[in-house]
Design an enzyme around this catalytic site. Sequence first.
Site, PDB file in Angstrom:
ATOM      1  N   CYS A  49      -4.182  -2.012   0.476  1.00 40.27           N
ATOM      2  CA  CYS A  49      -4.021  -1.363  -0.823  1.00 40.27           C
ATOM      3  C   CYS A  49      -4.913  -0.141  -0.822  1.00 40.27           C
ATOM      4  O   CYS A  49      -6.140  -0.248  -0.869  1.00 40.27           O
ATOM      5  CB  CYS A  49      -4.409  -2.309  -1.959  1.00 40.27           C
ATOM      6  SG  CYS A  49      -4.253  -1.551  -3.597  1.00 40.27           S
ATOM      7  N   GLU A  99       2.812   2.138  -1.302  1.00 43.66           N
ATOM      8  CA  GLU A  99       2.720   2.017   0.153  1.00 43.66           C
ATOM      9  C   GLU A  99       3.707   2.983   0.770  1.00 43.66           C
ATOM     10  O   GLU A  99       4.746   3.280   0.184  1.00 43.66           O
ATOM     11  CB  GLU A  99       3.002   0.577   0.583  1.00 43.66           C
ATOM     12  CG  GLU A  99       2.539   0.240   1.989  1.00 43.66           C
ATOM     13  CD  GLU A  99       1.062   0.514   2.204  1.00 43.66           C
ATOM     14  OE1 GLU A  99       0.747   1.606   2.746  1.00 43.66           O
ATOM     15  OE2 GLU A  99       0.226  -0.332   1.829  1.00 43.66           O
TER      16      GLU A  99
END
Length: 271
Positions: free
Chosen positions: A2, A114
Amino acid sequence: MCGRYAASRRPEDLAGVFEIDRWEPEEALEPDYNVAPTKEVYAVLDRAVKDADDPRPVRQLRKLKWGLVPSWAKTPEGGARMINARAETVHEKPSYRRAFAARRCILPADGYYEWVTGTQERDLEVEGKRKRPRKQPYFVTPADGSVFAMTGLYEFWRDRTLPDDHPRAWWATCTVITTEAETTPLAEAPADGPRALADIHPRMPLMLTPDRWDAWLDPARTDTEELRGLLAPPPSGLMRAFPVSTAVSNVRNNGPELLRELEAPEESTLF
């Protein structure tokens, strides 16, 4: 992993979701659609209130800096690299094990970003026609629109170069715990794109389901194996993912337009 996420919920809304008993209006943060390491973020934690008569922990919404600085660190410079902790080893790593035992938190988010290198881009890279392939960002978020409760840890670090009464004498920092990405199908996936979270990236933030919130936040729980059991992956099929503008790749860009779902990945060049 993350490395970027979105957090636009108001403190009042988070207070209702997580049953917050205490938060300071002066610590309110503006909605952030492009949260990057070292930024200040909201964290939910159970902790006794300083100088209060009652020593019992209180559910609080606190403002922390993303990038954990261990209490024993000589300087805070390494915090920017410690934005993620692996669920498989967090209990034993020197940088995280003290926080794992006593300082656990939840980091509320809308979802996380992402980046994926498209098939055609990878082919060009293999052929040597492009040295730096363009990556398409995807936004991953709960399919039901609920808050994405990322599992986290927090820590306090004392800057010994400053006097006790200095406002920056203490640093409160945090990290996101990650786990292996799901290989099962997404609840909703783009027509022409990744079908599972593992197709986007091999790691993902560990989402804590509501039935584990109280146990994870309870500072009285210190048994390592019991706590490790709370790090089991959530049920599959809870998430959706969709392509978003490559504008999110520039940390200077910030606004709700970054969460707009694209019908297809962009063809433009990254910033």
